[in-house]
Design a protein around this motif. Structure first.
Motif, PDB file in Angstrom:
ATOM      1  N   VAL A  78       0.865  -1.265  -0.026  1.00 19.77           N
ATOM      2  CA  VAL A  78      -0.070   0.168   0.034  1.00 19.77           C
ATOM      3  C   VAL A  78       0.951   1.362   0.127  1.00 19.77           C
ATOM      4  O   VAL A  78       2.133   1.203   0.128  1.00 19.77           O
ATOM      5  CB  VAL A  78      -0.724   0.048   1.198  1.00 19.77           C
ATOM      6  CG1 VAL A  78      -1.736  -1.166   1.197  1.00 19.77           C
ATOM      7  CG2 VAL A  78      -0.338  -0.054   2.624  1.00 19.77           C
ATOM      8  N   GLY A  79       0.402   2.495  -0.335  1.00 13.33           N
ATOM      9  CA  GLY A  79       1.101   3.725  -0.155  1.00 13.33           C
ATOM     10  C   GLY A  79       0.943   3.988   1.401  1.00 13.33           C
ATOM     11  O   GLY A  79      -0.060   3.894   1.977  1.00 13.33           O
ATOM     12  N   GLN A  80       1.908   4.785   1.720  1.00 12.28           N
ATOM     13  CA  GLN A  80       2.132   5.269   3.167  1.00 12.28           C
ATOM     14  C   GLN A  80       0.922   6.463   3.407  1.00 12.28           C
ATOM     15  O   GLN A  80       0.464   6.533   4.501  1.00 12.28           O
ATOM     16  CB  GLN A  80       3.390   6.059   3.378  1.00 12.28           C
ATOM     17  CG  GLN A  80       4.598   5.268   3.475  1.00 12.28           C
ATOM     18  CD  GLN A  80       5.682   6.034   3.973  1.00 12.28           C
ATOM     19  OE1 GLN A  80       5.886   7.158   3.912  1.00 12.28           O
ATOM     20  NE2 GLN A  80       6.621   5.177   4.538  1.00 12.28           N
ATOM     21  N   GLN A  81       0.482   6.877   2.338  1.00 10.81           N
ATOM     22  CA  GLN A  81      -0.843   7.959   2.648  1.00 10.81           C
ATOM     23  C   GLN A  81      -2.161   7.223   2.325  1.00 10.81           C
ATOM     24  O   GLN A  81      -3.309   7.954   2.309  1.00 10.81           O
ATOM     25  CB  GLN A  81      -0.707   9.260   2.081  1.00 10.81           C
ATOM     26  CG  GLN A  81       0.565  10.052   2.432  1.00 10.81           C
ATOM     27  CD  GLN A  81       0.528  10.412   3.982  1.00 10.81           C
ATOM     28  OE1 GLN A  81      -0.377  10.808   4.385  1.00 10.81           O
ATOM     29  NE2 GLN A  81       1.686  10.194   4.474  1.00 10.81           N
ATOM     30  N   TRP A  82      -2.155   6.181   1.865  1.00 13.31           N
ATOM     31  CA  TRP A  82      -3.338   5.546   1.282  1.00 13.31           C
ATOM     32  C   TRP A  82      -4.468   5.504   2.315  1.00 13.31           C
ATOM     33  O   TRP A  82      -4.017   5.182   3.359  1.00 13.31           O
ATOM     34  CB  TRP A  82      -3.038   4.132   0.793  1.00 13.31           C
ATOM     35  CG  TRP A  82      -2.500   3.756  -0.538  1.00 13.31           C
ATOM     36  CD1 TRP A  82      -2.574   2.373  -1.097  1.00 13.31           C
ATOM     37  CD2 TRP A  82      -2.094   4.404  -1.719  1.00 13.31           C
ATOM     38  NE1 TRP A  82      -2.065   2.442  -2.274  1.00 13.31           N
ATOM     39  CE2 TRP A  82      -1.857   3.652  -2.736  1.00 13.31           C
ATOM     40  CE3 TRP A  82      -1.947   5.759  -1.662  1.00 13.31           C
ATOM     41  CZ2 TRP A  82      -1.379   4.236  -3.883  1.00 13.31           C
ATOM     42  CZ3 TRP A  82      -1.540   6.440  -2.954  1.00 13.31           C
ATOM     43  CH2 TRP A  82      -1.164   5.506  -4.023  1.00 13.31           C
ATOM     44  N   HIS A  83      -5.733   5.760   1.961  1.00 11.59           N
ATOM     45  CA  HIS A  83      -6.764   5.435   2.964  1.00 11.59           C
ATOM     46  C   HIS A  83      -6.657   4.102   3.400  1.00 11.59           C
ATOM     47  O   HIS A  83      -6.966   4.083   4.709  1.00 11.59           O
ATOM     48  CB  HIS A  83      -8.104   5.692   2.377  1.00 11.59           C
ATOM     49  CG  HIS A  83      -9.156   6.300   3.207  1.00 11.59           C
ATOM     50  ND1 HIS A  83      -9.916   5.260   3.915  1.00 11.59           N
ATOM     51  CD2 HIS A  83      -9.764   7.520   3.455  1.00 11.59           C
ATOM     52  CE1 HIS A  83     -10.773   6.018   4.433  1.00 11.59           C
ATOM     53  NE2 HIS A  83     -10.619   7.254   4.357  1.00 11.59           N
ATOM     54  N   THR A  84      -6.544   3.042   2.870  1.00 14.75           N
ATOM     55  CA  THR A  84      -6.697   1.654   3.633  1.00 14.75           C
ATOM     56  C   THR A  84      -5.602   1.491   4.575  1.00 14.75           C
ATOM     57  O   THR A  84      -5.618   0.650   5.312  1.00 14.75           O
ATOM     58  CB  THR A  84      -6.256   0.565   2.357  1.00 14.75           C
ATOM     59  OG1 THR A  84      -5.119   1.326   1.442  1.00 14.75           O
ATOM     60  CG2 THR A  84      -7.527   0.498   1.384  1.00 14.75           C
ATOM     61  N   TYR A  85      -4.466   2.154   4.297  1.00 18.15           N
ATOM     62  CA  TYR A  85      -3.408   2.146   5.452  1.00 18.15           C
ATOM     63  C   TYR A  85      -3.241   3.127   6.476  1.00 18.15           C
ATOM     64  O   TYR A  85      -3.361   2.803   7.609  1.00 18.15           O
ATOM     65  CB  TYR A  85      -2.081   2.243   4.713  1.00 18.15           C
ATOM     66  CG  TYR A  85      -0.814   2.219   5.535  1.00 18.15           C
ATOM     67  CD1 TYR A  85      -0.522   1.079   6.312  1.00 18.15           C
ATOM     68  CD2 TYR A  85      -0.102   3.517   5.955  1.00 18.15           C
ATOM     69  CE1 TYR A  85       0.570   1.013   7.335  1.00 18.15           C
ATOM     70  CE2 TYR A  85       1.066   3.446   6.648  1.00 18.15           C
ATOM     71  CZ  TYR A  85       1.216   2.056   7.315  1.00 18.15           C
ATOM     72  OH  TYR A  85       2.504   2.153   8.142  1.00 18.15           O
ATOM     73  N   LYS A  86      -3.784   4.125   6.239  1.00 17.84           N
ATOM     74  CA  LYS A  86      -3.579   5.478   7.334  1.00 17.84           C
ATOM     75  C   LYS A  86      -5.102   5.966   7.708  1.00 17.84           C
ATOM     76  O   LYS A  86      -4.784   6.191   9.141  1.00 17.84           O
ATOM     77  CB  LYS A  86      -2.867   6.725   6.855  1.00 17.84           C
ATOM     78  CG  LYS A  86      -2.587   7.634   7.554  1.00 17.84           C
ATOM     79  CD  LYS A  86      -1.796   8.880   7.000  1.00 17.84           C
ATOM     80  CE  LYS A  86      -1.529   9.708   7.950  1.00 17.84           C
ATOM     81  NZ  LYS A  86      -0.619  10.958   7.139  1.00 17.84           N
ATOM     82  N   TRP A  87      -6.177   5.615   7.039  1.00 20.58           N
ATOM     83  CA  TRP A  87      -7.249   6.165   7.672  1.00 20.58           C
ATOM     84  C   TRP A  87      -8.468   5.253   7.941  1.00 20.58           C
ATOM     85  O   TRP A  87      -9.394   5.760   7.963  1.00 20.58           O
ATOM     86  CB  TRP A  87      -7.838   7.217   6.579  1.00 20.58           C
ATOM     87  CG  TRP A  87      -6.494   8.562   6.278  1.00 20.58           C
ATOM     88  CD1 TRP A  87      -5.824   8.621   5.228  1.00 20.58           C
ATOM     89  CD2 TRP A  87      -6.489   9.614   7.019  1.00 20.58           C
ATOM     90  NE1 TRP A  87      -5.021   9.602   5.220  1.00 20.58           N
ATOM     91  CE2 TRP A  87      -5.292  10.281   6.467  1.00 20.58           C
ATOM     92  CE3 TRP A  87      -7.083  10.262   7.937  1.00 20.58           C
ATOM     93  CZ2 TRP A  87      -5.026  11.561   6.819  1.00 20.58           C
ATOM     94  CZ3 TRP A  87      -6.594  11.388   8.702  1.00 20.58           C
ATOM     95  CH2 TRP A  87      -5.478  11.978   8.036  1.00 20.58           C
ATOM     96  N   GLU A  88      -7.907   3.962   8.187  1.00 22.35           N
ATOM     97  CA  GLU A  88      -9.182   2.958   8.251  1.00 22.35           C
ATOM     98  C   GLU A  88      -8.760   2.237   9.666  1.00 22.35           C
ATOM     99  O   GLU A  88      -9.063   1.332   9.590  1.00 22.35           O
ATOM    100  CB  GLU A  88      -9.155   2.008   7.110  1.00 22.35           C
ATOM    101  CG  GLU A  88      -9.686   3.037   5.710  1.00 22.35           C
ATOM    102  CD  GLU A  88      -9.943   2.169   4.547  1.00 22.35           C
ATOM    103  OE1 GLU A  88      -9.845   1.049   4.610  1.00 22.35           O
ATOM    104  OE2 GLU A  88     -10.479   2.704   3.476  1.00 22.35           O
TER     105      GLU A  88
END
Length: 375
Positions: A78-88
Motif C-alpha cells: 500500500v501507499g503510506q498515505q493510502w486510505h486503506t493504510y492510514k485512515w481506516e
C-alpha cells in the motif's frame, strides 16, 4: 455556511430523495431487494465487472476486499498515505491479520513500479506472503493516469499478485482525464479499472448519495466478499432506499463533477492572486489542483488567523500540522462538491482577499514597531 471540509457533507437533492422514496424494497441479506440488485448491476455494466456488492461505507468495502484477497499472515503493498493504510483504523491488521507494506509516494501521488517490485517478498517461511497490491485513485485529489494504472495491473499479473483499487473518487479521476481528452467519463472509468481484480467505489462523496459504497469484482470474489460483509456486520435488510440514491448518483452526478473541479481551480486562483498581491508567498502556498481537492500550506500564525476569520464568516475547511524543512507548517484542505456553488466559491475568495490584506497590514505595522524599538 460554506462547508468545504469534505465532499462527504453533501445532502441528497430533491430528485434523489424522490428516487429513494419510490424505491421498491426487499431483503438484501436474502438477495431479493430489487433496488440493491439494480444498483449492483448498473455499476457492473458501467465499469466492466461481473458482480458487485453494496455496503455501508468505503472503509468497509476496502476491508472486505483486503480480507477476500488475503489470508491471515498475507501481506498487502500500500501507499503510506493510502486510505486503506492510514485512515481506516488499522482494520487490515486488526481484523484481517494482514500485514501492510507501506511504500513512499512519488510527487505525482503514484507508487514507483520499481518500489512495488522491490517490496515483493521471496517465497520464504520467514516472510509474510505478498498477496495484494492496493492502488488509490484519486489520491489526495491527484489523478493516476491510464498508462500508470495499466502498468500496475500488468505488473501484478506478471508477479501473480491480486490488485485492488480504492476508487472512492474514481469518477473524479475519470472526469478529469475525460475533460482533457474530450472523452466520455464513463468510458475512461472503464479503462482506468480494466484488468484489476477489484475496486471500491464510494457513492457518498462527490456523487452525492447519503450512504454507501460498492465493491466490484468477479462472481467468485463477490461471493467470498458477501460472506465477509456478513462477518463484519454489514448486511442490510431493506437497503434499497439507500441503493436508489446510489443509482441516481451514478446516472446523474458523474459528469457534473467537472463543475467541482472548475470550482477548485477558481478557489486556488483566487488564493494565489491574493497571496501575490499582499506578498505573502513565504507564508501561504497552494498545491496544484487536478480534481476537487485543494491543499494549501501556511505558516501557523497565518493559518490560525485565516481559520478564525473563515469560521466567523461561516466557511469551514480542515487543517493539520506537519514539520517541514523550514519549520512547522499548517496544511489546510478545501474540498468542492455539489452543495457549493460558484457564487459561494467567489465569496470565499473575496473573504480571503480581505483577511490576507488585514494580515499583511498588521505584519507591516508590527515590523515597523519592531524596527523603531531596535533604533
Amino acid at each position: 455556511m460554506i462547508d468545504l471540509r469534505s465532499d462527504t457533507v453533501t445532502r441528497p437533492s430533491p430528485a434523489m430523495q424522490q428516487a429513494m422514496f419510490e424505491a421498491p424494497l426487499g431483503d438484501d441479506v436474502f438477495g431479493d431487494d430489487p433496488s440493491v440488485n439494480g444498483l449492483q448491476q448498473q455499476a457492473c455494466e458501467l465499469l466492466g465487472f461481473e458482480a458487485a456488492l453494496f455496503a455501508p461505507s468505503g472503509t468497509m468495502t476496502n476491508l472486505i476486499a483486503l480480507m477476500s484477497h488475503c489470508q491471515r499472515g498475507d501481506e498487502a503493498i500500500v501507499g503510506q498515505q493510502w486510505h486503506t493504510y492510514k485512515w481506516e483504523a488499522g482494520g487490515m491488521a486488526v481484523l484481517g491479520s494482514i500485514q501492510p507494506q507501506p511504500l513512499v509516494h512519488q510527487p505525482d501521488g503514484s507508487l514507483a513500479l520499481h518500489d512495488i517490485l522491490a517490496a515483493i517478498k521471496p517465497d520464504d517461511p520467514h516472510f509474510a506472503r505478498t498477496r495484494l497490491v492496493v492502488i488509490e485513485n484519486t489520491t489526495g485529489g491527484q489523478v493516476l493516469s491510464l498508462d500508470y494504472m495499466q502498468q500496475v495491473q500488468q505488473l501484478c499479473k506478471a508477479q501473480s499478485l491480486a490488485c485492488h483499487i480504492d476508487g472512492a473518487r474514481i469518477f473524479n479521476a475519470a472526469v478529469a482525464i475525460a475533460s482533457q481528452q474530450q472523452q466520455d467519463p464513463y468510458q475512461v472509468a472503464r479503462q482506468l479499472v480494466a484488468g484489476f481484480d477489484s475496486i471500491s467505489v464510494c457513492l457518498s462523496k462527490g456523487l452525492g448519495a447519503p450512504v454507501g459504497s460498492l465493491l466490484l469484482g468477479s462472481h467468485e470474489f463477490i461471493a467470498k466478499a458477501r460472506r465477509i460483509r456478513k462477518m463484519l456486520g454489514g448486511g442490510m435488510r431493506q437497503a434499497g432506499v439507500l441503493a436508489a440514491a446510489g443509482s441516481y448518483a451514478l446516472a446523474h452526478n458523474v459528469q457534473r463533477l467537472a463543475e467541482d473541479h472548475q470550482h477548485a481551480q477558481v478557489l486556488a486562483a483566487g488564493f494565489n492572486e491574493a497571496v501575490a498581491q499582499h506578498q505573502l508567498q513565504a507564508e501561504f502556498s497552494c498545491h496544484p489542483v487536478q480534481t476537487n481537492i485543494l491543499f494549501c500550506d501556511l505558516s501557523p500564525k497565518l493559518a490560525d488567523f485565516l481559520r478564525q476569520q473563515f469560521t466567523e464568516q461561516g466557511i469551514l475547511c480542515t487543517a493539520g500540522s506537519y514539520q517541514s524543512a523550514d519549520g512547522q507548517r499548517c496544511r489546510l484542505r478545501f474540498v468542492t462538491h455539489l452543495d457549493v456553488s460558484l457564487a459561494q466559491i467567489q465569496q470565499v475568495v473575496a473573504v480571503s482577499q480581505q483577511v490576507l490584506a488585514h494580515y499583511a497590514r498588521n505584519n507591516t505595522r508590527n515590523n515597523a514597531r519592531d524596527n523603531s524599538a531596535v533604533l
